[in-house]
Design a protein around this motif. Structure first.
Motif, PDB file in Angstrom:
ATOM      1  N   SER A 286     -12.478   8.649  -5.235  1.00 38.52           N
ATOM      2  CA  SER A 286     -12.893  10.220  -4.497  1.00 38.52           C
ATOM      3  C   SER A 286     -12.710  11.377  -5.043  1.00 38.52           C
ATOM      4  O   SER A 286     -12.546  12.722  -5.240  1.00 38.52           O
ATOM      5  N   ARG A 287     -10.833  10.778  -5.385  1.00 41.17           N
ATOM      6  CA  ARG A 287      -9.935  11.994  -5.958  1.00 41.17           C
ATOM      7  C   ARG A 287      -9.786  13.416  -5.081  1.00 41.17           C
ATOM      8  O   ARG A 287      -8.995  13.591  -4.682  1.00 41.17           O
ATOM      9  N   SER A 288      -9.219  12.608  -3.926  1.00 45.03           N
ATOM     10  CA  SER A 288      -9.314  13.593  -2.770  1.00 45.03           C
ATOM     11  C   SER A 288      -7.681  13.504  -2.255  1.00 45.03           C
ATOM     12  O   SER A 288      -7.672  11.736  -1.662  1.00 45.03           O
ATOM     13  N   PRO A 289      -6.947  14.170  -1.840  1.00 46.54           N
ATOM     14  CA  PRO A 289      -5.835  13.784  -1.940  1.00 46.54           C
ATOM     15  C   PRO A 289      -5.944  13.057  -0.253  1.00 46.54           C
ATOM     16  O   PRO A 289      -4.928  12.859   0.405  1.00 46.54           O
ATOM     17  N   LEU A 290      -6.661  14.402   0.642  1.00 43.91           N
ATOM     18  CA  LEU A 290      -7.316  13.853   2.011  1.00 43.91           C
ATOM     19  C   LEU A 290      -7.286  12.710   1.890  1.00 43.91           C
ATOM     20  O   LEU A 290      -6.809  11.786   3.022  1.00 43.91           O
ATOM     21  N   ALA A 291      -8.073  11.459   1.510  1.00 41.47           N
ATOM     22  CA  ALA A 291      -8.896  10.842   1.645  1.00 41.47           C
ATOM     23  C   ALA A 291      -7.913   9.648   1.362  1.00 41.47           C
ATOM     24  O   ALA A 291      -7.260   8.864   2.147  1.00 41.47           O
ATOM     25  N   GLN A 292      -7.092  10.529  -0.181  1.00 42.35           N
ATOM     26  CA  GLN A 292      -5.211   9.393  -0.568  1.00 42.35           C
ATOM     27  C   GLN A 292      -4.773   9.232   0.955  1.00 42.35           C
ATOM     28  O   GLN A 292      -4.351   8.129   1.726  1.00 42.35           O
ATOM     29  N   MET A 293      -4.339  10.620   1.568  1.00 45.56           N
ATOM     30  CA  MET A 293      -3.472   9.939   2.949  1.00 45.56           C
ATOM     31  C   MET A 293      -4.048   9.201   3.909  1.00 45.56           C
ATOM     32  O   MET A 293      -3.749   8.460   4.535  1.00 45.56           O
ATOM     33  N   GLU A 294      -5.010   9.209   4.611  1.00 44.34           N
ATOM     34  CA  GLU A 294      -6.098   8.711   5.342  1.00 44.34           C
ATOM     35  C   GLU A 294      -5.834   7.174   4.675  1.00 44.34           C
ATOM     36  O   GLU A 294      -5.859   6.514   5.636  1.00 44.34           O
ATOM     37  N   ALA A 295      -5.683   6.854   3.940  1.00 47.21           N
ATOM     38  CA  ALA A 295      -6.473   5.361   3.420  1.00 47.21           C
ATOM     39  C   ALA A 295      -4.430   5.152   3.771  1.00 47.21           C
ATOM     40  O   ALA A 295      -4.597   3.494   4.424  1.00 47.21           O
ATOM     41  N   ILE A 296      -3.859   5.640   2.874  1.00 48.74           N
ATOM     42  CA  ILE A 296      -2.315   4.940   4.398  1.00 48.74           C
ATOM     43  C   ILE A 296      -1.945   5.276   4.876  1.00 48.74           C
ATOM     44  O   ILE A 296      -1.563   3.796   5.363  1.00 48.74           O
ATOM     45  N   ALA A 297      -2.451   6.026   5.731  1.00 54.28           N
ATOM     46  CA  ALA A 297      -2.622   6.045   7.483  1.00 54.28           C
ATOM     47  C   ALA A 297      -3.455   4.983   8.194  1.00 54.28           C
ATOM     48  O   ALA A 297      -2.940   4.541   8.988  1.00 54.28           O
ATOM     49  N   MET A 298      -4.367   4.461   7.556  1.00 52.23           N
ATOM     50  CA  MET A 298      -4.999   2.998   8.134  1.00 52.23           C
ATOM     51  C   MET A 298      -4.425   2.292   7.170  1.00 52.23           C
ATOM     52  O   MET A 298      -4.686   1.209   8.607  1.00 52.23           O
ATOM     53  N   LEU A 299      -3.936   1.877   6.935  1.00 55.28           N
ATOM     54  CA  LEU A 299      -3.326   0.631   6.240  1.00 55.28           C
ATOM     55  C   LEU A 299      -1.759   0.405   6.846  1.00 55.28           C
ATOM     56  O   LEU A 299      -1.112  -0.791   7.696  1.00 55.28           O
ATOM     57  N   ILE A 300      -0.856   1.911   7.044  1.00 52.31           N
ATOM     58  CA  ILE A 300       0.544   1.553   8.025  1.00 52.31           C
ATOM     59  C   ILE A 300      -0.083   1.637   9.776  1.00 52.31           C
ATOM     60  O   ILE A 300       0.706   0.436  10.305  1.00 52.31           O
ATOM     61  N   ASP A 301      -0.738   1.766   9.842  1.00 48.02           N
ATOM     62  CA  ASP A 301      -1.434   1.441  11.243  1.00 48.02           C
ATOM     63  C   ASP A 301      -1.821   0.051  11.777  1.00 48.02           C
ATOM     64  O   ASP A 301      -1.120  -1.053  12.229  1.00 48.02           O
ATOM     65  N   LEU A 302      -2.691  -0.734  10.586  1.00 44.38           N
ATOM     66  CA  LEU A 302      -2.670  -1.776  10.330  1.00 44.38           C
ATOM     67  C   LEU A 302      -1.479  -2.681  10.201  1.00 44.38           C
ATOM     68  O   LEU A 302      -1.763  -3.800  10.676  1.00 44.38           O
ATOM     69  N   ARG A 303      -0.575  -2.547   9.926  1.00 46.67           N
ATOM     70  CA  ARG A 303       0.357  -3.049   8.663  1.00 46.67           C
ATOM     71  C   ARG A 303       1.603  -3.039  10.642  1.00 46.67           C
ATOM     72  O   ARG A 303       2.018  -4.309  10.966  1.00 46.67           O
ATOM     73  N   ALA A 304       1.277  -2.325  11.427  1.00 47.83           N
ATOM     74  CA  ALA A 304       1.941  -2.219  12.736  1.00 47.83           C
ATOM     75  C   ALA A 304       1.335  -3.232  13.699  1.00 47.83           C
ATOM     76  O   ALA A 304       1.618  -3.576  14.980  1.00 47.83           O
ATOM     77  N   CYS A 305       0.032  -3.861  12.987  1.00 46.84           N
ATOM     78  CA  CYS A 305      -1.263  -4.594  14.536  1.00 46.84           C
ATOM     79  C   CYS A 305      -0.314  -5.622  14.167  1.00 46.84           C
ATOM     80  O   CYS A 305      -0.583  -6.316  14.814  1.00 46.84           O
ATOM     81  N   TYR A 306      -0.442  -5.869  12.975  1.00 49.28           N
ATOM     82  CA  TYR A 306       0.344  -7.903  12.333  1.00 49.28           C
ATOM     83  C   TYR A 306       1.777  -7.958  13.030  1.00 49.28           C
ATOM     84  O   TYR A 306       2.060  -8.278  13.511  1.00 49.28           O
ATOM     85  N   ALA A 307       2.531  -6.485  13.147  1.00 43.94           N
ATOM     86  CA  ALA A 307       4.344  -6.617  13.296  1.00 43.94           C
ATOM     87  C   ALA A 307       3.703  -6.729  14.605  1.00 43.94           C
ATOM     88  O   ALA A 307       4.537  -7.105  15.323  1.00 43.94           O
ATOM     89  N   ALA A 308       2.785  -6.306  15.427  1.00 42.62           N
ATOM     90  CA  ALA A 308       3.103  -7.086  17.110  1.00 42.62           C
ATOM     91  C   ALA A 308       2.410  -7.660  17.359  1.00 42.62           C
ATOM     92  O   ALA A 308       3.215  -8.544  18.423  1.00 42.62           O
ATOM     93  N   VAL A 309       1.665  -9.151  17.128  1.00 45.65           N
ATOM     94  CA  VAL A 309       1.728 -10.128  17.089  1.00 45.65           C
ATOM     95  C   VAL A 309       2.427 -11.071  16.086  1.00 45.65           C
ATOM     96  O   VAL A 309       1.860 -12.026  16.284  1.00 45.65           O
ATOM     97  N   ASP A 310       3.304 -10.801  15.729  1.00 48.67           N
ATOM     98  CA  ASP A 310       4.629 -10.975  14.640  1.00 48.67           C
ATOM     99  C   ASP A 310       3.901 -11.984  13.497  1.00 48.67           C
ATOM    100  O   ASP A 310       4.160 -13.143  13.410  1.00 48.67           O
ATOM    101  N   ARG A 311       2.725 -11.291  12.862  1.00 45.18           N
ATOM    102  CA  ARG A 311       2.250 -12.165  11.736  1.00 45.18           C
ATOM    103  C   ARG A 311       2.544 -11.500  10.482  1.00 45.18           C
ATOM    104  O   ARG A 311       2.405 -10.250  10.401  1.00 45.18           O
TER     105      ARG A 311
END
Length: 620
Positions: A286-311
């Motif tokens: 989409s070439r949108s910096p806001l979409a770029q930021m949203e994609a990064i934020a979702m992956l950061i949250d998902l990575r934290a979910c993995y860390a919460a269950v020690d995976r």
């Protein structure tokens, strides 16, 4: 990998003819500004190699035959509880872990929530007047906040949990009452559903700490959301929406009981969706910096979910984060905030810093994002960013803008040339009625022919016909023994209607104190058309800059808030073109439209072509 919009890079750029602005006479006895002419033909500037996406990076993690069978069976509809534990009853709804995400929300927005208001891009919306039903008549930014529960992170940032959990529980109860089952409407798009479920899982302590009945309803709703996404995720509106859905599915598979089959299913879909979301250099399509930021934020949250269950998360998640960050940094200006591109406002440095810190990725800005389409040049204290690609394809566009060959320029922390920006923020403080105008070519610092957009701007963020190809050459020239970057790009957005190609050349001085440019119109066919056509080259000025016009209307002085003084002059062979100063606006990092000015080089030019050199230089 979905191909991005076509961008052609000329490898033989070093053989191109130099276009240099001639000496430009100034008023008041000032010394003439002369663009330094290179003594030799410019050599090709070696482009920084971008890490190309490898399809193997985005394949599901290698597992044994049992996991493959489980994933296949779950995709066919076999319940996860049957696959996870076929010899016992399904587990009672509960959360298996508490997530600690490194992402921080905006404290001001959280305080507004405690005071009874949603704060959406600076607009205060009373909570008591908001309808939570799916088809409530809310503007898109408000819909995203209300239905996506993106406000939970802000609430968590404003006070200790025990002081703000009551607000979260109250709003959750209202939403569950208004949406007892999945339905049609904005609340149940794949993107909003995915954002909402991910927010619930990551910020569960704000929702599940009080009333036992509400806790049970919330846990049931989480499982219902996950089942809904299992069936609907492939119907997402675009790539980012699909990634939001898949992230929520994987998070539910990690944090809800009997979730292993769902996690295996979700990881396969997520990694495939990530591979289709971005171009080869890591920029979202989409070439949108806001979409770029949203994609990064979702992956950061998902990575934290993995860390919460020690995976350990799949390697591809870290690979993708490492790819997404450098293109975003390429759009940073001298004040460390983002430029205004593809509907975004001038996102503040604080938001960008917080996101990058949470990602844990340390990287330098990408200079030459060939596929994402932004070219960056740094010289001295100056930063130049050029849009050197077509707008996003219709299937990827979110708030697509006709911004091809527009540029932004800053010196130190002062933005000098900007784009209006803010189309995606319309519905906050930016009025909805001007959303399409903010996406048009005239709202960007580029050339406009006959008041027409270089690419058609349609409703609902879509883009029509126009620019299909952009030719970009990046070369190095010597100035006083130092390397300076020279960008030359052209687009065919006006070829079909007017038979003209727009070519722009920008040369940022080695010390960053001057920018010489030239806008050229040349026939797209063998012979140019007869007659004349109106043109305007717009230079939107940064907030707080005072502009004064020269007596001959071919120059202008710019007094910047930092105390410096710059001068803009037209070249001597730019025909009868003159400069005017007109009103403009600029959407700041808080989503507020600010009144500004713009320099407009305008006149009539032959349909067989024309050239308009200009120079912007610091005088003191």
């Amino acid at each position: 990998m979905s191909p991005g919009a076509r961008t052609l890079l000329r490898e033989d750029a070093g053989a191109a003819e130099d276009i240099v602005a001639p000496a430009l006479p100034l008023n008041d006895g000032a010394e003439p500004l002369v663009a330094e002419v290179p003594q030799e033909l410019p050599e090709a500037l070696p482009l920084e190699p971008a890490r190309a996406l490898v399809l193997a990076d985005f394949q599901p993690p290698r597992t044994g035959p049992v996991d493959s069978v489980v994933r296949w069976a779950y995709r066919l509809g076999v319940p996860g509880s049957v696959l996870a534990a076929p010899l016992r009853k399904p587990s009672a709804p509960r959360l298996l872990a508490t997530v600690a995400s490194p992402l921080e929300g905006e404290r001001a927005a959280g305080m507004a929530l405690r005071a009874g208001q949603f704060l959406v891009h600076g607009l205060k919306v009373p909570i008591d007047k908001v309808e939570f039903i799916s088809n409530a008549p809310l503007t898109p930014p408000v819909q995203r906040v209300v239905q996506g529960f993106t406000w939970l992170r802000d609430l968590a940032a404003c006070a200790p949990r025990e002081e703000c959990a009551g607000v979260g529980e109250k709003l959750l109860a209202r939403w569950l009452k208004a949406n007892p089952v999945p339905a049609r409407g904005p609340a149940w798009t794949v993107e909003h559903t995915g954002l909402r479920l991910l927010a619930w899982l990551v910020n569960a302590p704000l929702l599940l700490g009080g009333d036992a009945r509400l806790r049970g309803r919330a846990l049931d709703a989480m499982e219902a959301h996950a089942r809904y996404l299992d069936r609907q995720v492939a119907r997402a509106e675009d790539g980012l929406g699909q990634v939001a859905g898949w992230c929520a599915i994987v998070a539910a598979g990690l944090l809800l009981p009997d979730g292993r089959p769902r996690r295996l299913f979700g990881e396969m879909g997520l990694l495939r969706a990530l591979g289709e979301l971005v171009s080869e250099d890591g920029g979202v399509l989409s070439r949108s910096p806001l979409a770029q930021m949203e994609a990064i934020a979702m992956l950061i949250d998902l990575r934290a979910c993995y860390a919460a269950v020690d995976r350990e998360p799949p390697t591809a998640l870290e690979t993708m984060l490492a790819l997404l960050v450098p293109p975003l940094l390429a759009l940073r200006m001298g004040d460390r905030g983002l430029g205004s591109w593809q509907g975004a406002g001038a996102t503040s440095a604080l938001r960008v810093d917080a996101l990058i810190a949470a990602s844990g990725i340390r990287a330098r800005p990408g200079k030459d994002s060939r596929h994402w389409g932004y070219q960056r040049v740094d010289a001295g204290k100056a930063t130049l960013v050029l849009d050197a690609a077509p707008p996003p394809r219709s299937r990827h566009a979110r708030y697509g803008c006709a911004s091809t060959l527009a540029f932004e320029l800053s010196h130190g922390e002062q933005r000098i040339i900007v784009n209006c920006g803010g189309g995606e923020l319309a519905g906050g403080q930016v009025p909805v009625r001007i959303e399409q105008g903010l996406r048009g070519s005239a709202a960007h610092s580029t050339l406009v022919l006959d008041d027409a957009n270089s690419t058609a701007v349609l409703i609902k963020g879509q883009i029509g016909k126009g620019v299909e190809e952009v030719d970009i050459a990046r070369t190095a020239v010597k100035q006083k023994g130092r390397d300076a970057a020279r960008l030359e790009a052209s687009h065919n957005g006006y070829a079909a209607r007017f038979g003209l190609i727009h070519r722009r050349t920008l040369l940022l001085g080695a010390d960053g104190s001057g920018l010489s440019g030239e806008d050229v119109l040349e026939p797209s066919g063998r012979q140019g058309k007869r007659g004349k056509i109106a043109f305007a080259i717009r230079f939107h000025l940064g907030y707080g800059i005072e502009a004064g016009l020269a007596d001959d209307c071919r120059g202008a002085g710019l007094a910047l808030p930092d105390g410096s003084y710059w001068q803009f002059r037209l070249g001597g062979d730019s025909g009868e073109a003159q400069i005017a100063i007109e009103d403009s606006l600029w959407v700041d990092g808080q989503g507020r439209p600010r009144a500004t000015k713009q320099l407009v080089v305008e006149g009539l030019t032959s349909r067989s072509g024309g050239r308009f050199p200009w120079l912007l230089k610091r005088m003191g």
